[in-house]
Design a protein around this motif. Structure first.
Motif, PDB file in Angstrom:
ATOM      1  N   PRO A 210      60.274  63.320  21.364  1.00 39.16           N
ATOM      2  CA  PRO A 210      59.732  64.130  22.632  1.00 39.16           C
ATOM      3  C   PRO A 210      58.673  63.527  23.447  1.00 39.16           C
ATOM      4  O   PRO A 210      58.645  63.593  24.914  1.00 39.16           O
ATOM      5  CB  PRO A 210      59.529  65.434  22.215  1.00 39.16           C
ATOM      6  N   ALA A 211      57.641  62.922  22.857  1.00 40.28           N
ATOM      7  CA  ALA A 211      56.697  62.307  23.557  1.00 40.28           C
ATOM      8  C   ALA A 211      57.079  61.203  24.318  1.00 40.28           C
ATOM      9  O   ALA A 211      56.526  61.231  25.597  1.00 40.28           O
ATOM     10  CB  ALA A 211      55.525  61.771  22.592  1.00 40.28           C
ATOM     11  N   GLN A 214      58.486  62.824  27.607  1.00 39.72           N
ATOM     12  CA  GLN A 214      57.627  63.235  28.306  1.00 39.72           C
ATOM     13  C   GLN A 214      57.176  62.367  29.188  1.00 39.72           C
ATOM     14  O   GLN A 214      56.875  62.265  30.299  1.00 39.72           O
ATOM     15  CB  GLN A 214      56.771  64.115  27.536  1.00 39.72           C
ATOM     16  N   MET A 217      59.703  60.918  31.892  1.00 39.08           N
ATOM     17  CA  MET A 217      59.778  62.057  32.902  1.00 39.08           C
ATOM     18  C   MET A 217      58.412  61.873  33.769  1.00 39.08           C
ATOM     19  O   MET A 217      58.797  62.063  35.051  1.00 39.08           O
ATOM     20  CB  MET A 217      60.138  63.386  32.053  1.00 39.08           C
ATOM     21  N   ASP A 218      57.471  62.088  33.270  1.00 35.45           N
ATOM     22  CA  ASP A 218      56.133  61.845  34.023  1.00 35.45           C
ATOM     23  C   ASP A 218      56.330  60.624  35.192  1.00 35.45           C
ATOM     24  O   ASP A 218      55.765  60.632  36.299  1.00 35.45           O
ATOM     25  CB  ASP A 218      54.996  62.011  33.248  1.00 35.45           C
ATOM     26  N   LEU A 248      62.300  69.742  23.076  1.00 35.07           N
ATOM     27  CA  LEU A 248      62.772  69.068  24.251  1.00 35.07           C
ATOM     28  C   LEU A 248      63.253  70.272  25.130  1.00 35.07           C
ATOM     29  O   LEU A 248      63.259  69.905  26.420  1.00 35.07           O
ATOM     30  CB  LEU A 248      64.344  68.072  23.790  1.00 35.07           C
ATOM     31  N   GLU A 250      61.318  72.779  25.901  1.00 35.00           N
ATOM     32  CA  GLU A 250      60.397  73.178  26.614  1.00 35.00           C
ATOM     33  C   GLU A 250      59.972  72.067  27.495  1.00 35.00           C
ATOM     34  O   GLU A 250      59.694  72.548  28.621  1.00 35.00           O
ATOM     35  CB  GLU A 250      59.164  73.277  25.535  1.00 35.00           C
ATOM     36  N   ILE A 251      60.142  70.878  27.315  1.00 43.72           N
ATOM     37  CA  ILE A 251      59.992  69.846  28.253  1.00 43.72           C
ATOM     38  C   ILE A 251      60.817  69.938  29.351  1.00 43.72           C
ATOM     39  O   ILE A 251      60.371  69.795  30.509  1.00 43.72           O
ATOM     40  CB  ILE A 251      60.008  68.538  27.676  1.00 43.72           C
ATOM     41  N   CYS A 252      61.971  70.160  29.108  1.00 38.29           N
ATOM     42  CA  CYS A 252      63.098  70.574  30.221  1.00 38.29           C
ATOM     43  C   CYS A 252      62.750  71.525  30.958  1.00 38.29           C
ATOM     44  O   CYS A 252      62.762  71.378  32.250  1.00 38.29           O
ATOM     45  CB  CYS A 252      64.590  70.578  29.592  1.00 38.29           C
ATOM     46  N   HIS A 255      60.044  70.832  33.674  1.00 41.86           N
ATOM     47  CA  HIS A 255      60.559  69.971  34.636  1.00 41.86           C
ATOM     48  C   HIS A 255      61.644  70.304  35.395  1.00 41.86           C
ATOM     49  O   HIS A 255      62.050  69.548  36.320  1.00 41.86           O
ATOM     50  CB  HIS A 255      60.787  68.464  33.918  1.00 41.86           C
TER      51      HIS A 255
END
Length: 472
Positions: A210-211, A214, A217-218, A248, A250-252, A255
């Motif tokens: 996940p890191a 992230q 994506m950033d 994942l 939460e990250i989605c 974004h």
């Protein structure tokens, strides 16, 4: 037999043909445990057996079945064999096979409610069983498709339509290097460029990090690109690894991206307590693919896609030309042609529905758990023998391992794994496959056939050990 433009047999001939086909299937199943796992033939051999002009006159069904038995079905790898441990087995079951026979015989059109409401309702009910098992909300729905490849394609198409519209030139899909190749193929078919699919290195547990997602994506967002979709895997083909789906998700959400879970192999394990514990976060996905012809023991083809908001499938695929308006009757009546790629589609749900009706869901759960236990048994057998290295412990019915003589270099050890695999295949008792992890070739057992016994696992390991210690 002279030609018959009606393409019909008499009622007595149909019964006789049907009885013989059933007899062939039963005899095959009964003999399978004592048969070789695989037989093959070269292209030249098959050309010599089967290449011919189309016969102008019929030959009679008995002689045709004789030929099918001897020349078509004999040279094959038996995916349903109890000692087929390669790739992902297709255990199947007889009830599912008979359901397929019913579907072929009655030939329902499963694309429109008006044409076959029974087929549509059975599909809805069976999908609801899988939706509940995966922990998806009541808003979720989906459809049966040919398999995981089509499920992944359909999910990405729906996600693209919902989040990107017509212009997806700046969108990026994120997944790991352990993801099934069907995801790459789906992206290609849907028109995404190669640079729009990020195959990220998996972590030490062969999971999507996940890191790293992230960070990618950033970086993409800062460069004017659109983080569009993350494809996580619930049970990778090589090791059975499960990506951290909850994190994942939460990250989605942060974004505005879509989380698709390729659970073609492992998602069915969510029917069991052990599987749910191994699949945290599955119910947070926007879409999930699942193959009932793997760990739900159905004949090919029986894949499934579930989408958290079922209306998004309809939004992406629904088209009603003039010639279909007669069957576009009510919002309450589901036309599965509107939920995916296929207009003409078969009744795939019946085999899973009938299997559960005949055996009960508890028996299906027990069969799934048995597959996990068999992989654990294989790991114990291997650990008890010196020279064998467990690469990834038994997880979701898969264990990977390696014959590792101390004096050998890595390249030689890689070649040893290939030698052992080929020798076991030639032996005929069992079949396994290799994969590559961290650049090294490893052996792999996938043990999801409920008709496999622990004694067969022990004997397979014994033969592997004897081959490994024999002359190279």
């Amino acid at each position: 037999m002279s030609g018959d433009r009606k393409l019909e047999l008499s009622a007595d001939e149909m019964r006789a043909l049907g009885y013989r086909v059933v007899d062939m299937i039963v005899e095959h199943a009964a003999a399978l445990p004592d048969a070789r796992v695989a037989q093959s033939a070269s292209r030249a051999e098959m050309e010599a057996r089967l290449r011919e002009p189309a016969p102008a006159e019929g030959r009679g069904w008995n002689s045709v079945l004789d030929r099918v038995s001897a020349e078509v079905l004999r040279p094959m790898t038996h995916n349903s064999h109890p000692r087929f441990f390669a790739y992902v087995p297709g255990p199947g079951n007889f009830v599912g096979a008979m359901a397929d026979a019913l579907v072929s015989g009655f030939n329902p059109f499963a694309g429109a409610w008006a044409m076959s409401p029974g087929a549509a309702q059975v599909e809805l009910v069976t999908l609801s069983w899988l939706r509940e098992a995966c922990g998806l909300p009541a808003t979720a729905g989906g459809l049966f498709v040919s398999g995981g490849s089509m499920a992944n394609l359909t999910a990405l198409a729906a996600a693209r339509h919902h989040l990107l519209g017509e212009d997806f030139s700046r969108a990026v899909i994120y997944t790991s290097d352990q993801t099934h190749s069907s995801v790459q193929r789906a992206a290609r078919v849907l028109g995404f460029r190669a640079d729009q699919l990020r195959l990220l290195p998996a972590d030490d547990g062969f999971r999507l990090d996940p890191a790293r997602v992230q960070a990618e994506m950033d970086r993409d967002k800062a460069a004017g690109r659109i983080p569009f979709c993350v494809v996580a895997t619930a049970g990778t083909t090589s090791t059975g690894a499960v990506d951290p789906m909850g994190v994942l998700a939460e990250i989605c959400r942060a974004h505005g991206a879509w989380l698709h879970v390729d659970g073609a192999y492992g998602a069915a394990a969510a029917l069991t307590a052990e599987g749910r514990a191994a699949l945290p976060g599955l119910g947070e996905a926007d879409s999930v693919s699942l193959d009932a012809h793997k760990w739900l023991f159905q004949p090919f083809e029986c894949g499934c896609l579930l989408v958290r908001d079922a209306t998004l499938l309809r939004d992406a695929f629904r088209l009603v030309p003039a010639y279909l308006r007669d069957t576009d009757l009510s919002e309450e009546e589901v036309n599965f042609r509107d939920w995916g790629v296929q207009l003409t589609r078969g009744f795939r749900a019946l085999k899973l529905w009938m299997t559960v009706q005949v055996f009960g869901m508890d028996a299906v759960r027990d069969a799934i758990v048995w597959g996990m236990r068999l992989a654990e048994a294989a790991e114990r057998e291997l650990r008890a023998r010196p020279g064998w290295e467990i690469v990834t412990p038994a997880h979701l019915g898969i264990v990977t391992f390696r014959w590792r003589p101390a004096e050998m270099e890595d390249a030689e050890v890689d070649e040893e794994q290939r030698r052992i695999t080929a020798a076991l295949a030639a032996d005929g008792y069992a079949l396994l496959s290799t994969t590559e992890l961290r650049g090294r070739t490893v052996l792999r057992l996938c043990t999801i056939n409920p008709r496999t016994g622990e004694a067969e696992i022990a004997e397979t390991v014994r033969r592997l050990d004897a081959i490994a210690r024999g002359p190279g």
